[in-house]
Design an enzyme around this catalytic site. Sequence first.
Site, PDB file in Angstrom:
ATOM      1  N   LYS A 208      -5.973  10.606  -2.647  1.00 49.99           N
ATOM      2  CA  LYS A 208      -4.743   9.990  -3.147  1.00 49.99           C
ATOM      3  C   LYS A 208      -3.856  11.050  -3.813  1.00 49.99           C
ATOM      4  CE  LYS A 208      -3.111   6.485  -6.359  1.00 49.99           C
ATOM      5  NZ  LYS A 208      -3.426   5.398  -7.273  1.00 49.99           N
ATOM      6  N   GLU A 214     -13.116  18.794  -5.760  1.00 47.49           N
ATOM      7  CA  GLU A 214     -14.202  18.729  -4.776  1.00 47.49           C
ATOM      8  C   GLU A 214     -13.646  18.626  -3.358  1.00 47.49           C
ATOM      9  OE1 GLU A 214     -13.858  16.868  -7.499  1.00 47.49           O
ATOM     10  OE2 GLU A 214     -15.781  16.260  -8.343  1.00 47.49           O
ATOM     11  N   GLY A 268      -7.421   4.128  -6.398  1.00 47.98           N
ATOM     12  CA  GLY A 268      -8.385   4.830  -5.531  1.00 47.98           C
ATOM     13  C   GLY A 268      -9.543   3.940  -5.110  1.00 47.98           C
ATOM     14  N   ARG A 269     -10.125   3.225  -6.078  1.00 53.95           N
ATOM     15  CA  ARG A 269     -11.315   2.415  -5.757  1.00 53.95           C
ATOM     16  C   ARG A 269     -10.976   1.139  -5.002  1.00 53.95           C
ATOM     17  NH1 ARG A 269     -10.444   3.352 -10.969  1.00 53.95           N
ATOM     18  NH2 ARG A 269      -9.837   1.678 -12.399  1.00 53.95           N
ATOM     19  N   GLU A 354     -15.902   1.853 -12.944  1.00 53.62           N
ATOM     20  CA  GLU A 354     -14.698   2.649 -13.226  1.00 53.62           C
ATOM     21  C   GLU A 354     -13.565   1.719 -13.677  1.00 53.62           C
ATOM     22  OE1 GLU A 354     -13.572   6.698 -11.276  1.00 53.62           O
ATOM     23  OE2 GLU A 354     -12.311   5.237 -10.279  1.00 53.62           O
ATOM     24  N   HIS A 385     -40.468  -3.096  -3.463  1.00 55.94           N
ATOM     25  CA  HIS A 385     -41.615  -2.177  -3.575  1.00 55.94           C
ATOM     26  C   HIS A 385     -41.284  -1.014  -4.504  1.00 55.94           C
ATOM     27  CE1 HIS A 385     -43.648  -4.358  -0.381  1.00 55.94           C
ATOM     28  NE2 HIS A 385     -42.438  -4.500   0.124  1.00 55.94           N
ATOM     29  N   LYS A 504     -13.369  16.685 -16.031  1.00 59.78           N
ATOM     30  CA  LYS A 504     -12.668  17.554 -15.075  1.00 59.78           C
ATOM     31  C   LYS A 504     -12.059  18.744 -15.815  1.00 59.78           C
ATOM     32  CE  LYS A 504     -11.204  13.768 -12.023  1.00 59.78           C
ATOM     33  NZ  LYS A 504     -10.081  13.003 -11.504  1.00 59.78           N
TER      34      LYS A 504
HETATM   35  O1  F6P Z   1     -12.438  10.989 -10.675  1.00 59.16           O
HETATM   36  C1  F6P Z   1     -12.066   9.689 -10.462  1.00 59.16           C
HETATM   37  C2  F6P Z   1     -11.060   9.536  -9.365  1.00 59.16           C
HETATM   38  O2  F6P Z   1      -9.791   9.708  -9.876  1.00 59.16           O
HETATM   39  C3  F6P Z   1     -11.212   8.170  -8.718  1.00 59.16           C
HETATM   40  O3  F6P Z   1     -10.582   7.176  -9.395  1.00 59.16           O
HETATM   41  C4  F6P Z   1     -10.699   8.433  -7.345  1.00 59.16           C
HETATM   42  O4  F6P Z   1     -11.111   7.448  -6.461  1.00 59.16           O
HETATM   43  C5  F6P Z   1     -11.316   9.782  -7.071  1.00 59.16           C
HETATM   44  O5  F6P Z   1     -11.247  10.464  -8.304  1.00 59.16           O
HETATM   45  C6  F6P Z   1     -10.680  10.588  -5.969  1.00 59.16           C
HETATM   46  O6  F6P Z   1      -9.339  10.843  -6.205  1.00 59.16           O
HETATM   47  P1  F6P Z   1      -8.368  11.331  -5.061  1.00 59.16           P
HETATM   48  O7  F6P Z   1      -8.334  10.272  -4.011  1.00 59.16           O
HETATM   49  O8  F6P Z   1      -7.053  11.523  -5.734  1.00 59.16           O
HETATM   50  O9  F6P Z   1      -8.909  12.616  -4.505  1.00 59.16           O
END
Ligand code: F6P
Length: 539
Positions: A208, A214, A268-269, A354, A385, A504
């Site tokens: 987003k 990452e 995002g979620r 979240e 199990h 972060k």
């Molecule tokens: O670290 C949390 C977050 O901001 C989430 O809310 C989001 O889904 C994820 O990181 C990834 O963010 P992006 O889609 O901006 O890479």
Amino acid sequence: MSDSISNKTASLAALSSHASLARAWQLPTLFAQDKQRFHDFSLEAAGLFLDYSKNHIDATTVSLLTEFAHSCRLEQRRDAMFKGEPVNATEQRPALHTLLRAPAEQRFELDGEVLSNDVQQVLDRMGQLSQRVRSGEWLGFTGKVITDVVNIGIGGSDLGPAMACAALRPFIKPGLRAHFLSNVDGHAIDAVLADLSPETTLFIVASKSFTTQETLINARVAREWFLNKGKTADLAKHFVAVSTNAKAVAEFGIDTANMLPFWDWVGGRYSVWSAIGLSVAIAVGMDNFRAFLAGAHAMDTHFRKSPLEQNMPVMLGLLGWWYRQYFGSASHLIAPYHEDLRLFPVHLQQVDMESNGKRVTNAGIPITSPTAPVIWGSTGTNGQHAYFQMLHQGTDLVPVDFIAAINPSHDRANQQHTLLANCFAQAEALMVGHQKDERSGHEGEALAEFRVLPGNRPSNTLLMDKLTPTSLGALLALYEHKTFVQGVLWDINSFDQWGVERGKTLAARILPELEGKTSSHTHDGSTAGLIARTLQKKR
Ligand code: F6P
């Protein structure tokens, strides 16, 4: 005191004294006293059936809980979300994921912009792109068809699509594979790329913000891997992006003609319904992706239109709140008895925790009651199990949601009957328990206490006819709305996530220290010790 605050206070007081009675109730006794219980405490909506009769509730509980929901202005807050009001107040944004799954003919305008047109245009582009890949028209740099799609993203840009691709496995086009790369841990990309060829791989960089550390690191490593074989001019055939940030996409080197946009009013979620679902659309086809949206829309309509006491997301939300508030339940187990739903609990962890893992109200005032429980779980029968022992005989009360499809995607009736028998048996055992058997022999007497299961442990059971794109859409929308309902009950902004930012920032400070570039930051003794030991031992 305003009317709404005094209604809420009165409602909470009534619930609190009712809860002290309910805590003493025995679920098997409630069933013995009321033959209608299963009928009265079950609901059907958008193709899903919910049995919530195995809970510490009676008709009074339901009416007190719904009164409390009214006092929290649940209907008004729900309508405000659907209307596009800035319910995400800390970021001054609407939360309009429901618009992404509204029917094409439903016009929606906000601040002079026809957002429904934007949504439909992007869906059409997703359809075209996915069809080109699926039909073999989209070719890699050596003229070969695409066989592997790798979604590079994290959090909401990974969990929803990964969950949906796993859940819709039987609908995936044979010969096409979807992979998900999220962790910055280099072992993750090694594992994904190990069996792939740059000639036949399409990367979707899904972010987003397009600033997530990452995702950008993984995307750069993927690009280098590709450039070992292909040329820079070939990148457009192998890298597409999904983002709200066209500038950053261009700076990264992806042609924005190969970018599908979405909007800051999609959290995002909650973004699997947007172009973030591109990997799903490619894997299962756009018709199935649209069926997934339609299933969610059916649940949206139910949530919007049904009275609170017959409203499935509202009931799930109220029940979860009831146990968190009055029974000390710190966690909630999601137990899908369907192997293809194995990532569903993982996705729900982000959706729920979240969203509602917060400590202050919408007004910024510290909340005195407990908020989001720990959401956890994995598939049955595997969980039986592993940790079900604790559910039956441990000292914590863990409410469970059992989720199952009556009809499987295979034709082995024996396996399906065994799976469902186990699912129903676990819910039954949790509730009825196992009393001390005084009649057994000497050895039996010695073990009698160990064999006791106290029972009286609550669960919901959600049944669907079959796991399909439509039922999956309804199921996920159900839990999204359940989360929203609980956010309203706690007066939480369920759409921001300030808590994840601090880590972060600190990671960005520690990184150059591990790289040996700077050591000017002060840390606590433990962090400083860990950094020093790593620098000393790393090769
Ligand atoms: O670290 C949390 C977050 O901001 C989430 O809310 C989001 O889904 C994820 O990181 C990834 O963010 P992006 O889609 O901006 O890479």
